[in-house]
Enzyme design. Structure first.
Site, PDB file in Angstrom:
ATOM      1  N   ARG A  64     -36.752 105.840  91.596  1.00 31.45           N
ATOM      2  CA  ARG A  64     -37.890 105.000  91.154  1.00 31.45           C
ATOM      3  C   ARG A  64     -37.867 105.385  92.854  1.00 31.45           C
ATOM      4  O   ARG A  64     -39.052 104.850  93.598  1.00 31.45           O
ATOM      5  CB  ARG A  64     -37.459 103.872  90.772  1.00 31.45           C
ATOM      6  CG  ARG A  64     -37.042 103.406  89.159  1.00 31.45           C
ATOM      7  CD  ARG A  64     -37.377 101.744  89.360  1.00 31.45           C
ATOM      8  NE  ARG A  64     -37.333 101.422  87.536  1.00 31.45           N
ATOM      9  CZ  ARG A  64     -36.260 101.186  87.540  1.00 31.45           C
ATOM     10  NH1 ARG A  64     -34.911 101.434  88.067  1.00 31.45           N
ATOM     11  NH2 ARG A  64     -35.851 101.407  86.006  1.00 31.45           N
ATOM     12  N   GLU A 146     -26.011 115.219  72.370  1.00 31.38           N
ATOM     13  CA  GLU A 146     -24.712 114.636  72.495  1.00 31.38           C
ATOM     14  C   GLU A 146     -23.905 113.808  73.823  1.00 31.38           C
ATOM     15  O   GLU A 146     -23.082 113.058  73.110  1.00 31.38           O
ATOM     16  CB  GLU A 146     -24.197 116.043  73.298  1.00 31.38           C
ATOM     17  CG  GLU A 146     -21.860 115.875  72.526  1.00 31.38           C
ATOM     18  CD  GLU A 146     -21.450 115.399  71.668  1.00 31.38           C
ATOM     19  OE1 GLU A 146     -21.579 114.851  71.188  1.00 31.38           O
ATOM     20  OE2 GLU A 146     -22.280 116.298  70.695  1.00 31.38           O
ATOM     21  N   LYS A 222     -26.469 103.384  69.365  1.00 28.94           N
ATOM     22  CA  LYS A 222     -25.147 104.568  67.971  1.00 28.94           C
ATOM     23  C   LYS A 222     -24.809 104.476  67.088  1.00 28.94           C
ATOM     24  O   LYS A 222     -24.243 105.525  66.646  1.00 28.94           O
ATOM     25  CB  LYS A 222     -23.566 104.440  69.355  1.00 28.94           C
ATOM     26  CG  LYS A 222     -24.189 104.741  71.111  1.00 28.94           C
ATOM     27  CD  LYS A 222     -23.220 104.230  71.990  1.00 28.94           C
ATOM     28  CE  LYS A 222     -23.384 104.377  72.966  1.00 28.94           C
ATOM     29  NZ  LYS A 222     -21.838 104.161  74.237  1.00 28.94           N
TER      30      LYS A 222
END
Ligand SMILES: NC(=O)C1=CN([C@@H]2O[C@H](COP(=O)(O)OP(=O)(O)OC[C@H]3O[C@@H](n4cnc5c(N)ncnc54)[C@H](O)[C@@H]3O)[C@@H](O)[C@H]2O)C=CC1
Ligand SMILES: N[C@@H](CC=O)C(=O)O
Ligand code: NA
Length: 476
Positions: A64, A146, A222
């Site tokens: 940013r 992963e 998750k």
């Protein structure tokens, strides 16, 4: 027929060609994880080239603010605000910006021009994974993630690949480092919630907006990813029943300790019977995915998961129970998972054989709480007078919720008993002048609806001052 020496020569030529190959890598995000990924790419360049079969050339790091102070010293000229330009010339894009946009747009742009992507962005995958996987497959590109679940712990690849020939029935675990760090510190040091959260932020465990951690949304994202992979279906964040840790009080933790238990934020994904057919028949199966604070006996393996560590249990029909444990958050551990994906992805690009991104082969219904039973712990503040226990116990009985144990505390004096004690005894042992007692019931397995109806009726009893906590219990 090819002679050995010809085969060896061809292999050596392939190796030479691979060694000379250069893959242009774009890194989107140079924060906690991104800066560690850049460090590894630059410091371990030679070893990575040998393992990947191509030189991984870091073309730039999109951030940013190019001039922002940084913990990791990296060449200034790598930083840019032009993420789009960086993506356009990349063979491999590592997305570590986080959030939905512009991460989603950059990932789709990369996949559309055939670049492969490695990301740790569970929020995006849980919200719109299907679109990303379809785009990857349509363009023969890789999409690996992963790092998105349980940080450094290899859990995505084991579920996607190692267990792809088995039938997973349940996944259960601690998958958020920040909340485990907070609950563990509250448990071991009696620290205050706000102080521990600030420490988790300082250590780089928390999300940019830590609300996602403490409200359970990060763990829910998750859980959705794990459920999708484990059950070969599509589960999104909206399908996950989610409750965070903001209502867990110091009193809940103290009461758990008194009962030989601890409180953990658990993610649970399981195949359950949906309707007439049982789980295991292949018909009438559904998926239940939930995240909530949970009481666990201190002897349970998950009770020994401390700090920002994570642990995931996988139950599969043939493999049995497997447990995966390790660092669930933090810059360097998460960068390890990212780099594992980067090397694997590079190898496949070099070999010209991308794997499939999407793994959904069926659509399983999401099963509501009516099909799920759990044990509960219910804490009450009551007037300390004769007959209170039997009145409370009879409400449990009216709703078919069976009591397993009851503990009461009156002016620091504690008594414990089984279901019979709860149902039959008045709060004996009242101290002189004692006017209130705290009761804690643990139930046998009950549906959420039965428990909710019980709690609603208990609240209406004139002898009940308040229901101080309702927590689910596992492992008893
Ligand atoms: N920190 C951790 O322990 C873990 C993080 N993750 C995931 O990894 C990702 C990155 O996490 P952190 O490194 O902790 O985040 P961070 O907030 O420390 O870093 C984000 C970086 O992306 C850049 N960025 C954000 N929005 C941008 C925009 N619109 N344009 C250009 N640059 C932009 C920022 O400048 C910063 O360099 C997230 O998806 C997070 O969920 C996954 C596992 C563990
Ligand atoms: N904020 C997350 C980071 C890793 O996914 C956590 O605390 O686990
Ligand atoms: Na992982």
């Amino acid at each position: 027929m090819t002679s050995t020496s010809e085969a060896q020569l061809a292999a050596a030529q392939r190796q030479d060609a691979g060694a000379e190959r250069v893959l242009t890598v774009a890194l989107l995000g140079g924060g906690t994880v991104g800066s560690q990924v850049a460090r590894i790419l630059l410091d371990d360049a030679e070893a990575l080239t040998a393992r990947a079969g191509a030189r991984l050339e870091l073309a730039g790091i999109a951030v940013r603010n190019v001039g922002a102070p940084r913990d990791v010293e990296l060449p200034r000229e790598l930083y840019t605000t032009d993420a789009e330009g960086l993506v356009a010339r990349a063979d491999l894009v590592i997305e570590l910006m986080g959030g939905i946009e512009p991460a989603r747009t950059h990932i789709l742009a990369a996949l559309r021009h055939g670049a492969s992507v490695v990301t740790g962005n569970k929020a995006l995958l849980a919200q719109d994974g299907a679109t990303l996987f379809d785009e990857a497959d349509a363009n023969d590109a890789e999409l690996n993630f992963e790092a998105a679940v349980a940080g450094a712990i290899p859990i995505i690849r084991p579920i996607r690949e190692s267990l792809s020939g088995d039938r997973i029935t349940r996944v259960l675990g601690i998958v958020n480092g920040t909340t485990n760090f907070i609950l563990d510190s509250m448990d071991t040091t009696g620290a205050q919630f706000a102080d521990v959260l600030a420490e988790a932020q300082r250590l780089g465990y928390a999300e940019a907006d830590p609300t996602a951690d403490v409200e359970g949304l990060d763990a829910a994202a998750k859980a959705a990813i794990l459920a999708s992979l484990a059950f070969h279906t599509r589960v999104s964040l909206d399908d996950v029943r989610c409750e965070g840790i903001t209502k867990v009080s110091a009193a809940d933790i103290a009461a758990a300790q008194d009962a030989g238990m601890t409180i953990k934020l658990l993610a649970i994904a399981e195949l359950v019977a949906d309707g007439a057919h049982g789980a295991g028949t292949g018909k009438g199966e559904g998926v239940s995915v939930r995240v909530h604070p949970t009481l666990l006996p201190r002897t349970h393996p998950l009770a020994a998961v401390h700090g920002a560590y994570n642990a995931v249990f996988v139950e599969a029909e043939n493999a049995g129970s497997l447990m995966f444990y390790g660092a669930g958050a933090g810059g360097a551990p998460t960068a390890s998972a990212i780099m594992g994906d980067v090397v694997t992805t590079a190898r496949r690009i070099v070999a010209g054989s991308p794997g499939r991104a999407g793994t959904a082969t069926r659509v399983l219904p999401i099963v509501g709480p009516e099909s799920i039973t759990t044990s509960y712990s219910v804490g009450l503040e009551v007037a300390d007078q004769p007959g209170v226990l039997s009145r409370v116990a009879s409400v449990f009985a009216q709703h078919g919720v069976s009591i397993e144990t009851m503990r009461q505390q009156i002016h620091g004096t504690e008594k414990a008993g089984g279901a019979g004690a709860a149902a039959d005894k008045d709060p004996a042992g009242r101290g002189e002048g004692a006017s209130r007692a705290e009761l804690r019931f643990v139930t046998h397995r009950a549906t959420e609806a039965a428990l909710a109806a019980t709690v609603a009726d208990i609240k209406n009893l004139d002898v009940v001052e308040s229901v101080t906590s309702v927590l689910r219990v596992e492992g008893v």
